[in-house]
Design an enzyme around this catalytic site. Structure first.
Site, PDB file in Angstrom:
ATOM      1  CE  LYS A 171      -1.852  -4.458   3.598  1.00 41.56           C
ATOM      2  NZ  LYS A 171      -2.140  -5.708   2.878  1.00 41.56           N
ATOM      3  CB  SER A 218      -0.838  -0.200   1.193  1.00 41.46           C
ATOM      4  OG  SER A 218      -1.488   1.247   1.527  1.00 41.46           O
ATOM      5  CE1 TYR A 240      -4.407  -2.916   5.740  1.00 40.22           C
ATOM      6  CE2 TYR A 240      -3.804  -0.706   5.226  1.00 40.22           C
ATOM      7  CZ  TYR A 240      -3.886  -1.782   4.993  1.00 40.22           C
ATOM      8  OH  TYR A 240      -4.017  -1.956   3.458  1.00 40.22           O
TER       9      TYR A 240
HETATM   10  P1  NAD Z   1     -11.296  -7.034   1.328  1.00 43.45           P
HETATM   11  O1  NAD Z   1     -11.422  -6.997   2.488  1.00 43.45           O
HETATM   12  O2  NAD Z   1     -12.299  -6.746   0.084  1.00 43.45           O
HETATM   13  O3  NAD Z   1     -10.614  -8.464   0.915  1.00 43.45           O
HETATM   14  C1  NAD Z   1      -9.673  -9.184   1.634  1.00 43.45           C
HETATM   15  C2  NAD Z   1     -10.367 -10.595   1.821  1.00 43.45           C
HETATM   16  O4  NAD Z   1      -9.384 -11.470   2.571  1.00 43.45           O
HETATM   17  C3  NAD Z   1     -11.438 -10.793   2.202  1.00 43.45           C
HETATM   18  O5  NAD Z   1     -12.360 -11.541   1.149  1.00 43.45           O
HETATM   19  C4  NAD Z   1     -11.617 -11.427   3.491  1.00 43.45           C
HETATM   20  O6  NAD Z   1     -12.588 -12.309   3.849  1.00 43.45           O
HETATM   21  C5  NAD Z   1     -10.044 -12.484   3.334  1.00 43.45           C
HETATM   22  N1  NAD Z   1      -9.541 -12.706   4.469  1.00 43.45           N
HETATM   23  C6  NAD Z   1      -9.131 -12.014   5.359  1.00 43.45           C
HETATM   24  N2  NAD Z   1      -8.692 -12.485   6.623  1.00 43.45           N
HETATM   25  C7  NAD Z   1      -8.529 -13.634   6.150  1.00 43.45           C
HETATM   26  C8  NAD Z   1      -7.991 -15.005   6.382  1.00 43.45           C
HETATM   27  N3  NAD Z   1      -7.261 -14.943   7.594  1.00 43.45           N
HETATM   28  N4  NAD Z   1      -7.836 -16.231   5.986  1.00 43.45           N
HETATM   29  C9  NAD Z   1      -8.575 -16.101   4.502  1.00 43.45           C
HETATM   30  N5  NAD Z   1      -8.911 -14.796   3.954  1.00 43.45           N
HETATM   31  C10 NAD Z   1      -9.082 -13.884   4.860  1.00 43.45           C
HETATM   32  O7  NAD Z   1     -10.048  -6.055   0.890  1.00 43.45           O
HETATM   33  P2  NAD Z   1      -9.468  -5.403  -0.255  1.00 43.45           P
HETATM   34  O8  NAD Z   1      -9.936  -4.061  -0.526  1.00 43.45           O
HETATM   35  O9  NAD Z   1      -9.783  -6.439  -1.649  1.00 43.45           O
HETATM   36  O10 NAD Z   1      -7.988  -5.658  -0.195  1.00 43.45           O
HETATM   37  C11 NAD Z   1      -7.079  -6.443  -0.726  1.00 43.45           C
HETATM   38  C12 NAD Z   1      -5.821  -6.490  -0.146  1.00 43.45           C
HETATM   39  O11 NAD Z   1      -5.233  -5.181  -0.616  1.00 43.45           O
HETATM   40  C13 NAD Z   1      -5.540  -6.305   1.364  1.00 43.45           C
HETATM   41  O12 NAD Z   1      -4.252  -6.953   1.729  1.00 43.45           O
HETATM   42  C14 NAD Z   1      -5.488  -4.717   1.544  1.00 43.45           C
HETATM   43  O13 NAD Z   1      -4.579  -4.528   2.833  1.00 43.45           O
HETATM   44  C15 NAD Z   1      -4.874  -4.336   0.566  1.00 43.45           C
HETATM   45  N6  NAD Z   1      -4.811  -2.908   0.213  1.00 43.45           N
HETATM   46  C16 NAD Z   1      -6.191  -2.526  -0.159  1.00 43.45           C
HETATM   47  C17 NAD Z   1      -6.406  -1.190  -0.413  1.00 43.45           C
HETATM   48  C18 NAD Z   1      -7.617  -0.557  -0.531  1.00 43.45           C
HETATM   49  O14 NAD Z   1      -7.846   0.620  -0.551  1.00 43.45           O
HETATM   50  N7  NAD Z   1      -9.126  -1.140  -0.889  1.00 43.45           N
HETATM   51  C19 NAD Z   1      -5.286  -0.097  -0.495  1.00 43.45           C
HETATM   52  C20 NAD Z   1      -3.995  -0.886  -0.434  1.00 43.45           C
HETATM   53  C21 NAD Z   1      -3.857  -2.015  -0.142  1.00 43.45           C
HETATM   54  C1  WQD Z   2      -9.603   9.497   0.620  1.00 48.77           C
HETATM   55  C2  WQD Z   2      -9.898  11.041   0.710  1.00 48.77           C
HETATM   56  C3  WQD Z   2     -10.561  11.575   3.113  1.00 48.77           C
HETATM   57  C4  WQD Z   2     -14.408   9.556   3.384  1.00 48.77           C
HETATM   58  C5  WQD Z   2      -6.941   4.496   3.234  1.00 48.77           C
HETATM   59  C6  WQD Z   2      -6.223   4.031   3.984  1.00 48.77           C
HETATM   60  C7  WQD Z   2      -5.070   3.588   2.974  1.00 48.77           C
HETATM   61  C8  WQD Z   2      -5.241   2.902   1.969  1.00 48.77           C
HETATM   62  C9  WQD Z   2      -6.385   3.526   1.237  1.00 48.77           C
HETATM   63  C10 WQD Z   2      -5.104   0.414   2.209  1.00 48.77           C
HETATM   64  C11 WQD Z   2      -9.155  11.383   2.052  1.00 48.77           C
HETATM   65  C12 WQD Z   2     -11.598  11.859   2.267  1.00 48.77           C
HETATM   66  C13 WQD Z   2     -12.939  10.044   3.028  1.00 48.77           C
HETATM   67  C14 WQD Z   2     -15.457  10.616   3.686  1.00 48.77           C
HETATM   68  C15 WQD Z   2     -13.956  12.280   3.048  1.00 48.77           C
HETATM   69  N1  WQD Z   2      -5.761   1.458   2.187  1.00 48.77           N
HETATM   70  N2  WQD Z   2     -12.783  11.445   2.761  1.00 48.77           N
HETATM   71  N3  WQD Z   2     -15.042  11.938   3.253  1.00 48.77           N
HETATM   72  O1  WQD Z   2      -7.374   7.946   3.371  1.00 48.77           O
HETATM   73  O2  WQD Z   2      -6.472   7.807   1.206  1.00 48.77           O
HETATM   74  O3  WQD Z   2      -6.638   5.892   2.593  1.00 48.77           O
HETATM   75  O4  WQD Z   2      -7.452   3.746   1.723  1.00 48.77           O
HETATM   76  O5  WQD Z   2      -3.934   0.196   2.322  1.00 48.77           O
HETATM   77  O6  WQD Z   2      -3.995   2.779   3.816  1.00 48.77           O
HETATM   78  O7  WQD Z   2      -5.904   4.999   4.956  1.00 48.77           O
HETATM   79  O8  WQD Z   2      -8.556   6.894   1.452  1.00 48.77           O
HETATM   80  O9  WQD Z   2     -11.118   6.777   0.754  1.00 48.77           O
HETATM   81  O10 WQD Z   2     -10.558   6.780   3.420  1.00 48.77           O
HETATM   82  O11 WQD Z   2     -10.081   8.810   1.799  1.00 48.77           O
HETATM   83  O12 WQD Z   2     -13.970  13.546   2.582  1.00 48.77           O
HETATM   84  O13 WQD Z   2     -16.262  10.107   4.179  1.00 48.77           O
HETATM   85  O14 WQD Z   2     -11.298  11.263   0.947  1.00 48.77           O
HETATM   86  O15 WQD Z   2     -10.400  12.661   4.041  1.00 48.77           O
HETATM   87  O16 WQD Z   2      -8.899  12.825   2.007  1.00 48.77           O
HETATM   88  P1  WQD Z   2      -7.045   7.072   2.318  1.00 48.77           P
HETATM   89  P2  WQD Z   2     -10.157   7.101   1.912  1.00 48.77           P
END
Ligand code: NAD
Ligand code: WQD
Length: 338
Positions: A155, A126, A151
């Site tokens: 990562k 991330s 969290y």
């Molecule tokens: P998500 O929660 O939709 O998907 C994660 C999946 O993992 C879920 O289906 C959950 O049921 C499963 N899971 C959790 N713990 C488990 C375990 N112990 N055993 C088996 N399955 C398990 O999340 P996502 O948004 O698809 O994110 C996927 C990955 O990407 C995560 O590692 C997240 O940290 C990373 N990530 C997400 C974002 C974002 O903004 N969505 C940004 C950066 C990184």
């Molecule tokens: C985006 C912008 C908020 C909600 C998070 C995690 C980060 C990464 C991605 C996994 C910000 C603004 C949001 C609302 C708002 N995930 N906002 N009103 O903060 O970039 O990151 O998701 O690794 O670790 O922290 O994403 O979508 O929460 O926010 O104004 O109700 O939208 O302040 O500026 P963010 P976000």
């Protein structure tokens, strides 16, 4: 046909990646414990691709359940690890659960892979590892800042674990540092399924427009940015999914240049919160009810990716526009409403 294990493959990014992998003729084994997903997603993947992936419900943070996966599916040649808990705020309330889940999954997977000679590991990392960057766009060699949440720390620790594990020569790992994935598959059959009140911007917008939430609060409008709201590198989830196929191809075609590699996966362009709202209103024709509120504690002011390395090495580039992101997110929200 190459077989890839996709952990967390029923989740938001995982399900989109399974679709792209299957469309590129990968055989997919999904393992998910359904802690943040629904088994119905399997049927949606089937509908989109015409192929039903193998699925096993298992908790990968438990060593015996993880071992079972590899006993059952001996054809696995590579792993893409999406499985994790991902709510930043919740991780501050439940640090032990987050470290235990997110890190044990990786340790258990690595243990099985090393024991069985499975080399290739792609990890969901991330942009959160960078914190508030000093220079923009943020490059892969920009400093990693002290994490502000458990969290985010998982990562960072995951990358360290993979770096040292790949030093042994027994595994090859790639960390993909995602920026802000939003949007949904064009079929509107898969998308993000937020649990309860969304923390993230895009699902909050679509739920507000759908009448599930009364109004969106924009957190802060006096930041030192052109319109006063924060700036992020929003990336269409389908573009992000495709990056994983490219990562796996790189391994199988022996294109990786180091045992541990890491890439920014963003568009290279930042949009403000207000620009996202305007794009949403324009593409959907729906007027969004929003107000300006106080800043959210810990928010990064602005961040966007330098994508040169991904483009050069992976030959991957995000293609979809912000309008495609917001309109597909809305189509998905309408599908959810039924
Ligand atoms: P998500 O929660 O939709 O998907 C994660 C999946 O993992 C879920 O289906 C959950 O049921 C499963 N899971 C959790 N713990 C488990 C375990 N112990 N055993 C088996 N399955 C398990 O999340 P996502 O948004 O698809 O994110 C996927 C990955 O990407 C995560 O590692 C997240 O940290 C990373 N990530 C997400 C974002 C974002 O903004 N969505 C940004 C950066 C990184
Ligand atoms: C985006 C912008 C908020 C909600 C998070 C995690 C980060 C990464 C991605 C996994 C910000 C603004 C949001 C609302 C708002 N995930 N906002 N009103 O903060 O970039 O990151 O998701 O690794 O670790 O922290 O994403 O979508 O929460 O926010 O104004 O109700 O939208 O302040 O500026 P963010 P976000």
């Amino acid at each position: 046909m190459r077989t890839v294990l996709v952990t967390g493959g029923l989740g938001y990014i995982g399900s989109h990646t399974v679709v792209e992998l299957q469309q590129k003729d990968y055989e997919v084994v999904i393992v998910d414990n359904l802690s943040n997903s629904n088994e119905k997603v399997l049927d949606s993947i089937w509908k989109i691709t015409g192929v039903k992936p193998h699925f096993l419900k298992a908790d990968l943070s438990l060593a015996d359940q993880c071992a079972k996966v590899f006993e059952l599916f001996t054809e696995i040649e590579g792993v893409i690890n999406f499985a994790a808990f991902k709510a930043v705020g919740e991780s501050c309330d439940k640090p032990v659960e987050y470290y235990r889940n997110n890190l044990n999954i990786i340790l258990n997977l690595l243990e099985q892979m090393i024991a069985r000679g499975i080399e290739y590991f792609v990890q969901s990392s991330s942009c959160t590892v960078y914190g508030e960057p000093e220079t923009l766009p943020v490059r892969e060699d920009s400093p990693i800042q002290r994490a502000t949440s458990p969290y985010g720390n998982t990562k960072q620790m995951a990358e360290d674990i993979l770096r040292f594990a790949s030093d042994t020569g027994k595994v090859k790992a790639m960390a993909l540092r995602y920026f802000n994935p939003i949007g949904a598959h064009e079929s509107a059959l898969i998308g993000e399924l937020p649990n309860g009140v969304p923390n993230n911007l895009m699902p909050y917008i679509t739920q507000t427009a759908a009448g599930i939430r009364e109004r969106l609060t924009v957190f802060g409008n006096d930041y030192p940015t052109p319109d006063g709201t924060c700036i992020r590198d929003f990336i269409h989830v389908v573009d992000l999914a495709k990056a994983h196929v490219v990562a796996m191809d790189r391994f199988f075609e022996h294109g990786n240049k180091a045992a541990f590699e890491y890439f920014n996966i963003g568009t290279g362009r930042g949009y403000s919160v207000l620009e996202v709202i305007r794009s949403f209103e324009k593409t959907t024709g729906v007027k969004l009810n929003y107000v300006f509120g106080p800043k959210r504690h810990g928010d990064i002011i602005r961040i966007w990716a330098d994508t040169a390395l991904a483009s050069e090495e992976l030959k991957w580039k995000a293609e979809k526009s912000l309008d495609q992101m917001t309109s597909s997110a809305w189509k998905w929200q309408l599908h959810l409403k039924g």
